[in-house]
Write a protein that holds these residues in place. Structure first.
Motif, short mmCIF file in Angstrom:
data_model
loop_
_atom_site.label_atom_id
_atom_site.label_comp_id
_atom_site.label_asym_id
_atom_site.label_seq_id
_atom_site.Cartn_x
_atom_site.Cartn_y
_atom_site.Cartn_z
N ILE A 1 40.93 91.66 48.74
CA ILE A 1 40.31 92.93 48.41
C ILE A 1 39.14 93.19 49.36
O ILE A 1 38.39 92.29 49.69
N THR A 2 39.02 94.42 49.81
CA THR A 2 37.84 94.83 50.57
C THR A 2 36.91 95.55 49.60
O THR A 2 37.28 96.59 49.05
N ALA A 3 35.73 94.98 49.40
CA ALA A 3 34.82 95.47 48.37
C ALA A 3 33.46 95.79 48.96
O ALA A 3 33.16 95.41 50.11
N GLN A 4 32.67 96.50 48.18
CA GLN A 4 31.29 96.80 48.58
C GLN A 4 30.28 95.97 47.79
O GLN A 4 29.29 95.52 48.31
N ASP A 5 30.60 95.80 46.50
CA ASP A 5 29.63 95.16 45.61
C ASP A 5 30.27 94.06 44.77
O ASP A 5 31.49 93.94 44.70
N MET A 6 29.42 93.27 44.15
CA MET A 6 29.86 92.20 43.25
C MET A 6 29.21 92.35 41.89
O MET A 6 28.11 92.89 41.77
N SER A 7 29.90 91.82 40.87
CA SER A 7 29.20 91.59 39.61
C SER A 7 29.48 90.16 39.18
O SER A 7 30.45 89.53 39.64
N VAL A 8 28.59 89.63 38.36
CA VAL A 8 28.68 88.23 37.93
C VAL A 8 28.46 88.15 36.43
O VAL A 8 27.56 88.81 35.90
N TRP A 9 29.34 87.38 35.78
CA TRP A 9 29.16 87.13 34.34
C TRP A 9 29.03 85.63 34.11
O TRP A 9 29.82 84.84 34.66
N HIS A 10 28.10 85.23 33.28
CA HIS A 10 28.05 83.84 32.81
C HIS A 10 28.60 83.82 31.39
O HIS A 10 27.97 84.38 30.48
N VAL A 11 29.75 83.20 31.22
CA VAL A 11 30.48 83.27 29.94
C VAL A 11 30.68 81.86 29.37
O VAL A 11 31.20 80.98 30.06
N PRO A 12 30.29 81.63 28.13
CA PRO A 12 30.44 80.30 27.53
C PRO A 12 31.89 79.79 27.62
O PRO A 12 32.84 80.56 27.42
N ASN A 13 32.03 78.51 27.90
CA ASN A 13 33.34 77.87 28.02
C ASN A 13 34.22 78.12 26.80
O ASN A 13 33.72 78.24 25.68
N GLU A 14 35.51 78.17 27.04
CA GLU A 14 36.56 78.21 26.02
C GLU A 14 36.72 79.55 25.33
O GLU A 14 37.65 79.72 24.53
N LEU A 15 35.86 80.54 25.62
CA LEU A 15 36.02 81.84 24.97
C LEU A 15 37.29 82.54 25.43
O LEU A 15 37.72 82.39 26.58
N SER A 16 37.89 83.33 24.53
CA SER A 16 39.07 84.12 24.85
C SER A 16 38.66 85.41 25.55
O SER A 16 37.53 85.88 25.41
N VAL A 17 39.62 85.98 26.28
CA VAL A 17 39.36 87.15 27.11
C VAL A 17 38.61 88.25 26.35
O VAL A 17 37.66 88.84 26.87
N ASP A 18 39.02 88.50 25.12
CA ASP A 18 38.41 89.62 24.39
C ASP A 18 36.98 89.33 23.92
O ASP A 18 36.29 90.22 23.42
N GLN A 19 36.52 88.10 24.09
CA GLN A 19 35.15 87.74 23.72
C GLN A 19 34.21 87.69 24.92
O GLN A 19 32.99 87.62 24.75
N TRP A 20 34.78 87.66 26.12
CA TRP A 20 33.96 87.40 27.31
C TRP A 20 32.73 88.30 27.41
O TRP A 20 31.62 87.82 27.58
N LYS A 21 33.00 89.60 27.39
CA LYS A 21 31.91 90.54 27.69
C LYS A 21 30.80 90.45 26.64
O LYS A 21 29.64 90.29 26.97
N GLU A 22 31.22 90.53 25.40
CA GLU A 22 30.27 90.57 24.30
C GLU A 22 29.42 89.30 24.22
O GLU A 22 28.24 89.33 23.92
#
Lengths: 311, 311, 311
Positions: A140-161
């Protein structure tokens, strides 16, 4: 109605049914030619989409599943990697794919080389339980990045929250470095002795917090590290006192030389302490695992993956 | 039949044909689930195609992406494997998938067994940065092989041009051995003590060079090895003095017993030198890494992957 | 035109439009080709299908290939995992994905954690040569399990016929534990010191043999183990004397504390014997490899994979 009209009609019908027939047959063998190449492209197609898992295409036509953040700051963020510490006690052992799986070894100065090669691993659904890197990382050719620190073992639907902090850049800094980390790290190799601390560190970019803020960094990195960084940045390729190379410093710009306690990923050789800093989360356990004493990071950040997104 | 009825009918037809038309257009964006099973089959379908990445199907309907050489000697060559030395200093450690990841160990005489099992690994896009093996390795029925030695880290579009040497067989030798290496190595297991040097080596086939020539072999293999081989061949399963099994000797037919310096891949036990020969590129560093002194191979060949093609 | 002709025409139209309608509906679904989510669902669609490899979809739309047993006891069994001992001499080394690849280590009490995470590995075609785990393991909601013990290296078409024993449950026991092993092991973690032998073992379910019978267990497990189990069950999460956690006891319910000789998979720490029990097949070689003396299992069961199916 005359006979000729009748004949025309019947012929029309026969033709129609034959086409329908062949159409149905073709459909049974069908699948779509190609998917979008990034979450950004996908979002442009639809205008508005929910966060979640989507199928993307690489340029070669191969497909892969990944997570799209379709809402933060306008959305269109593609998850391309996660850095997961599978065993803080294992010093460059199996599972340390973002540093080295070859034990601490001066002869392997770049370690596994994952930051600047096209090797892929893991799956998006296990991105909080294992290292993850998909073709988007180098394609991918991108301009920006984002970073999330997500506790281990969480399921996809819990990541953001449930992420402990999240931020993004918005200055298009990747334009200067070839549009992605693959190219950035080709220019700034994560290699032991490729430079010295402070003088040869790679670029930094200012960040904007989406969840949490710079004030919470002291909760995560060890108390002794506060004089080692300036908050409000993401930084790439930093050397420590002994010229070991670290790959990524999340939330900070290093101003000192003990970067192994605030940066993750790295090359394959860390001279200090007999290799005790060799591993995906480097020296996060220097003064004990998860103690948050001295140079040690907190248990919370030690047991969270670092997810990297492009837009 | 009245005029209004006739009009209704015609309108029905027009509508039907418009729907059919749009349906057919949509169908043109579809492609069949099933892809060809080899690059040779694909080339036959089209007559003429460029070198590059293509999607193939395995017999079970699963798909995989690989590289097709569509031009050399008539084309139709499918890339099925690459042997990559990730760490010449690691002796049967992580990443030595074509020998053993279990350290030098007499109890694991076949090592990982990759030469004669159906385990697959890696991706075509990372085939110069990591070991690669796809379902074609055991599924395709082929007559001949070609081999490319390609410097590490190169991108797909650079492989052919920058390869250090390339050759193919053209005597249909695989017909005698079950049509692929999977079957060949079932008959000639790459196992410690499965035979003795010279007397129990597997088959060899003469080769035709596509790039480079036999005269350049002394540039690649160590100076001491020149009395150990006859150039102009590809050879399979060779034993050394200590009955360690090597898998593939590229460009040569062994005539001596120090095959660990001219052959790659192998079983899981190499008695000599405390296991210093255990690894994907075996004893290529016997007299130093990349020195091209004594038994040591050149840096150039040590830092190149060996790609295996079928046709 | 007479009335009957008119009726025929109208019927033709109605038919045509219905076909068009269904065709258009199909096209709207032509985005991702969606496959059934389990072998059971697939079998319901067709009524009757042969055993073999089929493509399934995960809930995210990603696809994977696996084996369906479409005939045993009504069929509809999905292969979701195989446990393969790649090196009985390697004690929690590379390839011990159902216990630990981090060596015997008290600091890694759950080992690799594969029993209760979403990490996937291996391929169905190599399921007798390597560990295998697909998304079905954590995604499918099932009632029952079946288990096959299949000699290493066999091809898919030989599995059923040459398996050494096969059985299934038929009491819907998985209903009580979240519908699959992923959820079961979340409730009963495979972790050193998470409990004590006998008192904290996980659930057992009675089984029905499809090939072989309980009488042949003494041929497989070591002679000393016969007082350690009750035959006719499959059991989950069992602790040994030293509080090491084992994951799965095939064919038996443990009644003693030497479960490391009759159960497979486990956490990352086994105190007894300096870690000699750490590995996918735990203490199967306690009194020698494949000897079937004392606590040692037979060569036949040691060199067979354990395949897990859901329905």
């Amino acid at each position: 109605m005359e006979m000729t009209q009748w004949t025309v009609l019947v012929n029309f019908f026969v033709l129609s049914l034959e086409i329908l027939q062949s159409t149905s047959n073709k459909l049974d063998n069908c699948k779509p030619v190609s998917y979008p190449k990034s979450c950004k492209e996908l979002l442009h197609l639809y205008g508005c989409l929910p966060d979640g898992l989507y199928i993307l295409s690489s340029s070669s036509g191969a497909t892969y599943l990944t997570f799209c953040d379709m809402t933060t700051n306008g959305g269109g963020w593609t998850l391309v990697a996660s850095i997961h510490e599978n065993n803080m006690y294992g010093k460059c052992t199996v599972g340390d794919r973002w540093s080295s799986q070859q034990e601490n070894n001066q002869n392997v100065p770049e370690g596994d080389g994952s930051w600047s090669n096209k090797v892929t691993f893991g799956t998006v659904e296990a991105a909080t339980s294992d290292d993850f890197k998909n073709p988007g990382y180098y394609e991918i050719t991108a301009q920006d990045m984002s970073v999330w620190h997500v506790p281990n073992e969480l399921s996809v639907d819990q990541w953001k929250e449930k992420s402990i902090f999240r931020y993004h850049t918005e200055n298009n800094f990747l334009n200067q470095y070839g549009g992605n980390l693959y190219n950035l790290y080709k220019a700034y190799p994560v290699r032991y002795k490729a430079g010295a601390c402070k003088t040869n560190n790679g670029p930094s970019s200012p960040i904007v917090y989406d969840h949490g803020n710079a004030g919470s960094l002291p909760k995560f990195y060890g108390p002794s590290t506060t004089i080692e960084y300036e908050p409000g940045y993401i930084s790439f390729r930093a050397f420590n006192n002994e010229q070991a190379a670290l790959a990524l410093c999340s939330g900070v710009k290093p101003v000192g030389c003990n970067v192994e306690h605030i940066c993750i990923g790295g090359g394959g050789f860390f001279p200090e302490g007999g290799g005790r800093q060799c591993g995906d989360f480097a020296g996060f356990d220097w003064d004990g695992y998860g103690t948050h004493n001295g140079w040690s990071a907190s248990k919370e950040i030690t047991e969270s993956v670092v997810m990297l997104f492009y837009r």
